[in-house]
Design a protein around this motif. Structure first.
Motif, PDB file in Angstrom:
ATOM      1  N   HIS A 102      31.025  65.875  36.408  1.00 27.50           N
ATOM      2  CA  HIS A 102      31.358  66.557  37.658  1.00 27.50           C
ATOM      3  C   HIS A 102      32.406  67.646  37.455  1.00 27.50           C
ATOM      4  CE1 HIS A 102      29.007  63.558  39.526  1.00 27.50           C
ATOM      5  NE2 HIS A 102      29.945  62.646  39.699  1.00 27.50           N
ATOM      6  N   SER A 103      33.131  67.587  36.345  1.00 28.15           N
ATOM      7  CA  SER A 103      34.229  68.535  36.117  1.00 28.15           C
ATOM      8  C   SER A 103      34.631  68.458  34.651  1.00 28.15           C
ATOM      9  CB  SER A 103      35.442  68.151  36.969  1.00 28.15           C
ATOM     10  OG  SER A 103      35.949  66.894  36.532  1.00 28.15           O
ATOM     11  N   GLY A 104      35.553  69.319  34.267  1.00 25.44           N
ATOM     12  CA  GLY A 104      36.082  69.253  32.909  1.00 25.44           C
ATOM     13  C   GLY A 104      36.771  67.924  32.660  1.00 25.44           C
ATOM     14  N   ALA A 105      37.558  67.465  33.644  1.00 30.49           N
ATOM     15  CA  ALA A 105      38.278  66.197  33.482  1.00 30.49           C
ATOM     16  C   ALA A 105      37.300  65.026  33.327  1.00 30.49           C
ATOM     17  CB  ALA A 105      39.214  65.967  34.668  1.00 30.49           C
ATOM     18  N   SER A 106      36.183  65.048  34.053  1.00 33.27           N
ATOM     19  CA  SER A 106      35.182  63.977  33.938  1.00 33.27           C
ATOM     20  C   SER A 106      34.513  63.989  32.573  1.00 33.27           C
ATOM     21  CB  SER A 106      34.081  64.135  34.989  1.00 33.27           C
ATOM     22  OG  SER A 106      34.612  63.992  36.263  1.00 33.27           O
ATOM     23  N   GLY A 131      48.510  72.280  26.030  1.00 31.46           N
ATOM     24  CA  GLY A 131      47.406  71.306  26.098  1.00 31.46           C
ATOM     25  C   GLY A 131      46.865  71.138  27.516  1.00 31.46           C
ATOM     26  N   HIS A 132      46.445  69.917  27.849  1.00 32.74           N
ATOM     27  CA  HIS A 132      45.933  69.662  29.195  1.00 32.74           C
ATOM     28  C   HIS A 132      46.347  68.262  29.639  1.00 32.74           C
ATOM     29  CE1 HIS A 132      42.941  68.943  32.437  1.00 32.74           C
ATOM     30  NE2 HIS A 132      43.183  70.207  32.671  1.00 32.74           N
ATOM     31  N   LEU A 133      46.434  68.078  30.964  1.00 30.13           N
ATOM     32  CA  LEU A 133      46.807  66.771  31.532  1.00 30.13           C
ATOM     33  C   LEU A 133      45.970  65.631  30.962  1.00 30.13           C
ATOM     34  CD1 LEU A 133      47.187  67.796  35.282  1.00 30.13           C
ATOM     35  CD2 LEU A 133      48.968  66.711  33.895  1.00 30.13           C
ATOM     36  N   THR A 134      44.676  65.891  30.771  1.00 29.52           N
ATOM     37  CA  THR A 134      43.763  64.828  30.311  1.00 29.52           C
ATOM     38  C   THR A 134      43.863  64.557  28.812  1.00 29.52           C
ATOM     39  OG1 THR A 134      42.025  66.487  30.059  1.00 29.52           O
ATOM     40  CG2 THR A 134      42.052  65.240  32.125  1.00 29.52           C
ATOM     41  N   HIS A 135      44.825  65.193  28.144  1.00 34.37           N
ATOM     42  CA  HIS A 135      44.991  64.971  26.708  1.00 34.37           C
ATOM     43  C   HIS A 135      46.126  63.992  26.424  1.00 34.37           C
ATOM     44  CE1 HIS A 135      43.024  69.185  25.828  1.00 34.37           C
ATOM     45  NE2 HIS A 135      42.239  68.366  26.495  1.00 34.37           N
ATOM     46  N   GLY A 136      46.270  62.985  27.288  1.00 37.14           N
ATOM     47  CA  GLY A 136      47.232  61.916  26.999  1.00 37.14           C
ATOM     48  C   GLY A 136      48.580  62.051  27.671  1.00 37.14           C
ATOM     49  N   GLY A 180      42.214  72.171  21.549  1.00 31.73           N
ATOM     50  CA  GLY A 180      41.931  72.926  22.769  1.00 31.73           C
ATOM     51  C   GLY A 180      43.011  72.676  23.801  1.00 31.73           C
ATOM     52  N   GLY A 181      43.064  73.535  24.794  1.00 35.07           N
ATOM     53  CA  GLY A 181      44.070  73.421  25.841  1.00 35.07           C
ATOM     54  C   GLY A 181      43.876  74.499  26.873  1.00 35.07           C
ATOM     55  N   SER A 182      44.890  74.651  27.720  1.00 37.05           N
ATOM     56  CA  SER A 182      44.713  75.590  28.828  1.00 37.05           C
ATOM     57  C   SER A 182      45.611  76.811  28.719  1.00 37.05           C
ATOM     58  CB  SER A 182      44.949  74.868  30.154  1.00 37.05           C
ATOM     59  OG  SER A 182      46.144  74.154  30.097  1.00 37.05           O
ATOM     60  N   ALA A 209      37.161  73.853  27.443  1.00 38.45           N
ATOM     61  CA  ALA A 209      37.087  74.219  28.868  1.00 38.45           C
ATOM     62  C   ALA A 209      37.372  75.697  29.104  1.00 38.45           C
ATOM     63  CB  ALA A 209      38.069  73.371  29.670  1.00 38.45           C
ATOM     64  N   HIS A 210      38.424  76.193  28.452  1.00 40.31           N
ATOM     65  CA  HIS A 210      38.827  77.566  28.716  1.00 40.31           C
ATOM     66  C   HIS A 210      37.920  78.594  28.065  1.00 40.31           C
ATOM     67  CE1 HIS A 210      42.184  78.846  31.139  1.00 40.31           C
ATOM     68  NE2 HIS A 210      42.436  77.564  31.216  1.00 40.31           N
ATOM     69  N   PHE A 211      37.614  78.394  26.793  1.00 36.44           N
ATOM     70  CA  PHE A 211      37.036  79.500  26.026  1.00 36.44           C
ATOM     71  C   PHE A 211      35.534  79.368  25.775  1.00 36.44           C
ATOM     72  CE2 PHE A 211      38.699  76.391  22.966  1.00 36.44           C
ATOM     73  CZ  PHE A 211      37.599  76.209  22.143  1.00 36.44           C
ATOM     74  N   PHE A 232      33.460  70.829  28.087  1.00 33.73           N
ATOM     75  CA  PHE A 232      33.863  72.104  28.699  1.00 33.73           C
ATOM     76  C   PHE A 232      33.668  72.097  30.203  1.00 33.73           C
ATOM     77  CE2 PHE A 232      29.596  72.523  26.898  1.00 33.73           C
ATOM     78  CZ  PHE A 232      28.839  73.108  27.894  1.00 33.73           C
ATOM     79  N   THR A 233      34.322  73.056  30.838  1.00 36.43           N
ATOM     80  CA  THR A 233      34.067  73.320  32.251  1.00 36.43           C
ATOM     81  C   THR A 233      33.015  74.422  32.304  1.00 36.43           C
ATOM     82  OG1 THR A 233      35.734  75.049  32.372  1.00 36.43           O
ATOM     83  CG2 THR A 233      36.471  72.824  32.915  1.00 36.43           C
ATOM     84  N   THR A 234      32.363  74.542  33.447  1.00 34.84           N
ATOM     85  CA  THR A 234      31.333  75.583  33.557  1.00 34.84           C
ATOM     86  C   THR A 234      31.767  76.729  34.475  1.00 34.84           C
ATOM     87  OG1 THR A 234      30.261  74.207  35.232  1.00 34.84           O
ATOM     88  CG2 THR A 234      29.382  74.093  33.008  1.00 34.84           C
ATOM     89  N   HIS A 235      32.999  76.660  34.986  1.00 36.70           N
ATOM     90  CA  HIS A 235      33.415  77.652  35.994  1.00 36.70           C
ATOM     91  C   HIS A 235      34.475  78.625  35.506  1.00 36.70           C
ATOM     92  CE1 HIS A 235      35.677  73.857  36.451  1.00 36.70           C
ATOM     93  NE2 HIS A 235      36.724  74.642  36.573  1.00 36.70           N
ATOM     94  N   LYS A 236      34.902  78.535  34.244  1.00 36.60           N
ATOM     95  CA  LYS A 236      35.960  79.437  33.785  1.00 36.60           C
ATOM     96  C   LYS A 236      35.287  80.703  33.223  1.00 36.60           C
ATOM     97  CE  LYS A 236      39.133  75.585  33.624  1.00 36.60           C
ATOM     98  NZ  LYS A 236      40.035  74.690  32.862  1.00 36.60           N
TER      99      LYS A 236
HETATM  100  C1  LIG Z   1      40.422  73.371  33.168  1.00 42.26           C
HETATM  101  C2  LIG Z   1      40.574  72.393  32.071  1.00 42.26           C
HETATM  102  C3  LIG Z   1      40.143  71.062  32.196  1.00 42.26           C
HETATM  103  C4  LIG Z   1      39.765  70.420  33.506  1.00 42.26           C
HETATM  104  O1  LIG Z   1      38.767  70.942  34.205  1.00 42.26           O
HETATM  105  P1  LIG Z   1      38.527  70.466  35.724  1.00 42.26           P
HETATM  106  O2  LIG Z   1      37.147  70.959  36.000  1.00 42.26           O
HETATM  107  O3  LIG Z   1      39.595  71.100  36.533  1.00 42.26           O
HETATM  108  O4  LIG Z   1      38.603  68.981  35.748  1.00 42.26           O
HETATM  109  C5  LIG Z   1      40.190  70.250  31.083  1.00 42.26           C
HETATM  110  N1  LIG Z   1      40.654  70.701  29.912  1.00 42.26           N
HETATM  111  C6  LIG Z   1      41.127  71.951  29.769  1.00 42.26           C
HETATM  112  C7  LIG Z   1      41.639  72.377  28.440  1.00 42.26           C
HETATM  113  C8  LIG Z   1      41.114  72.827  30.840  1.00 42.26           C
HETATM  114  O5  LIG Z   1      41.599  74.060  30.696  1.00 42.26           O
END
Ligand SMILES: *Cc1c(COP(=O)(O)O)cnc(C)c1O
Length: 425
Positions: A102-106, A131-136, A180-182, A209-211, A232-236
């Motif tokens: 559903h998202s990058g985090a999922s 980095g990113h929140l979901t990286h620990g 990877g990261g944001s 997700a970003h690149f 990855f995300t599909t909206h960046k």
């Molecule tokens: C944007 C991003 C995500 C999360 O994507 P969401 O769709 O907002 O959940 C995860 N990892 C990285 C590195 C991101 O930049």
């Protein structure tokens, strides 16, 4: 409410039934059109993608995968998902694709689900270093339920510290190494990380997700040949619907599919999956490849223009769609810079820089990205103008939109968005 052809004359009846929400849709479109969107994680997806998103496929329950669903009536949505899978695999030359996240985090959650048991170790980039929140991090499931060790950037180069990564990998022997990261402006050395992962027997996960859009357009090297799994995300930069996906080596396909469903998610969003299929088709075109190259030359031009004016890009520049700017040289905080730019119609975000002396809520930097303005057709000449506008807004401006400097910069923004409109009428 102003008239607009974008949604059709009556919004399919929404305008009459719910003018309050129709108004929000229109005024948000107006907001996008009237300013410069420099948020590095945003883009302007096509009317074709938006049409698929607003379709009746949203109604369908389709738990499972094409040809093996838990519900009847899936013949048509199966076609959409199979197209999305096939196009995604072809686009990234991958063994396997799962397009249901559903998202990058999922998508990231599925990596934990497939490869780690609670309490096991992951090595990833630290959030304050990009980095990113979901990286620990401790506020996320990833840091609450798993044992995360973090590498950062090198104090001098400000780029990923691969020596530190290697040292920590040998010391902690993580199950998974994440790259990877944001807020990473530079290319990542996937080959080097593959070697580190092999040395300690870890799974190599790239959070692209970003690149990933730049990879899809072949403007930068792909992590797919090196990584066990790429989420990855599909909206960046990719410019599809707000969602996620992953590709992986064949040997991990079953584990990751099970981790997405039934471990982490319920029914897939079939309208979003159809929109992802449309987006993957767009990404396979020469026009999109050209777009991704211009995204990079634009961000390099923007970073160089800001550097000339005393706003230093960390690492000295960028290889990608984003630049991380250190505002300490001009004596402005990230928070103030964000507010001053916003008041003048320039949308960007405050961002911690490596070893930031400020708290995250204040920050010493801002992050800028060029996916949106490049979609609008702007080029290097416009980036020079934007650098000047940002510099004036940040160093002389004010958080009050009525302030003379806000108004002066806003006039420059108006000129640009008139010449290069978002969602042209
Ligand atoms: C944007 C991003 C995500 C999360 O994507 P969401 O769709 O907002 O959940 C995860 N990892 C990285 C590195 C991101 O930049």
């Amino acid at each position: 409410m102003t008239d607009d052809t974008f949604y059709g004359s009556d919004f399919g009846g929404l305008r009459a039934f719910d003018p309050e929400i129709a108004d929000v849709l229109l005024s948000e479109l107006g907001r996008i059109r009237s300013g410069l969107q420099l948020i590095a994680s945003e883009n302007l997806s096509s009317p074709e993608v938006l049409t698929a998103l607003g379709s009746t496929l949203s109604n369908k329950y389709a738990e499972g995968y094409p040809g093996r669903r838990y519900y009847g009536g899936c013949s048509e949505v199966d076609k959409a998902e199979q197209l999305a899978i096939d196009r995604c695999k072809a686009l990234f030359d991958a063994d396997h694709a799962n397009v249901q996240a559903h998202s990058g985090a999922s998508a990231n959650q599925a990596v934990y689900g497939a490869f780690l048991k609670p309490g096991e170790k992951i090595l990833a980039m630290s959030l304050p270093h990009g980095g990113h929140l979901t990286h620990g991090t401790k506020v996320s499931f990833s840091g609450k339920w798993f044992d995360a060790v973090h590498y950062g950037v090198h104090p001098e180069t400000e780029d990923v510290d691969y020596d530190e990564m290697e040292r920590l990998a040998k010391e902690h022997r993580p199950k998974v190494i994440c790259a990877g990261g944001s807020a990473i402006p530079r290319l990542i050395d996937f080959e080097r990380i593959r070697a580190i992962a092999d040395e300690v027997g870890a799974i190599f996960w790239v959070d692209a997700a970003h690149f990933i859009g730049l990879v899809a357009g072949k403007a930068i090297p792909s992590p797919v040949p090196f990584a066990d799994v790429v989420t990855f995300t599909t909206h960046k930069v990719l410019r599809g619907p707000r969602s996620g996906a992953l590709v992986c080596k064949a040997e991990h396909a079953a584990a990751l599919d099970k981790a997405i469903f039934p471990m982490m998610q319920g029914g897939p969003q079939m309208h979003t999956i159809a929109a992802k299929a449309v987006n993957f088709k767009e990404c396979a075109s020469p026009e999109y490849a050209d777009y991704t190259r211009r995204v990079i030359t634009n961000s390099q031009a923007l970073a160089a223009g800001l550097a000339e004016r005393g706003i230093r890009p960390t690492t000295g520049g960028t290889d990608t769609h984003l630049a991380l700017l250190d505002l300490q040289g001009v004596g402005v905080t990230g928070k103030d810079a964000e507010a001053r730019a916003d008041a003048a119609g320039i949308v960007l975000n405050k961002n911690a820089i490596p070893n930031d002396p400020q708290k995250p809520g204040i920050a010493s930097g801002v992050r800028v990205g060029t996916p949106c303005v490049t979609t609008q057709g702007m080029g290097e000449a416009e980036m020079a103008t934007i650098a000047e506008l940002i510099h004036v807004a940040v160093t002389q401006g004010d958080a009050d939109p009525e302030h003379a400097v806000s108004q002066q910069v806003r006039a420059g923004v108006d000129e640009l968005v008139t010449a290069f409109p978002a969602y042209p009428r």
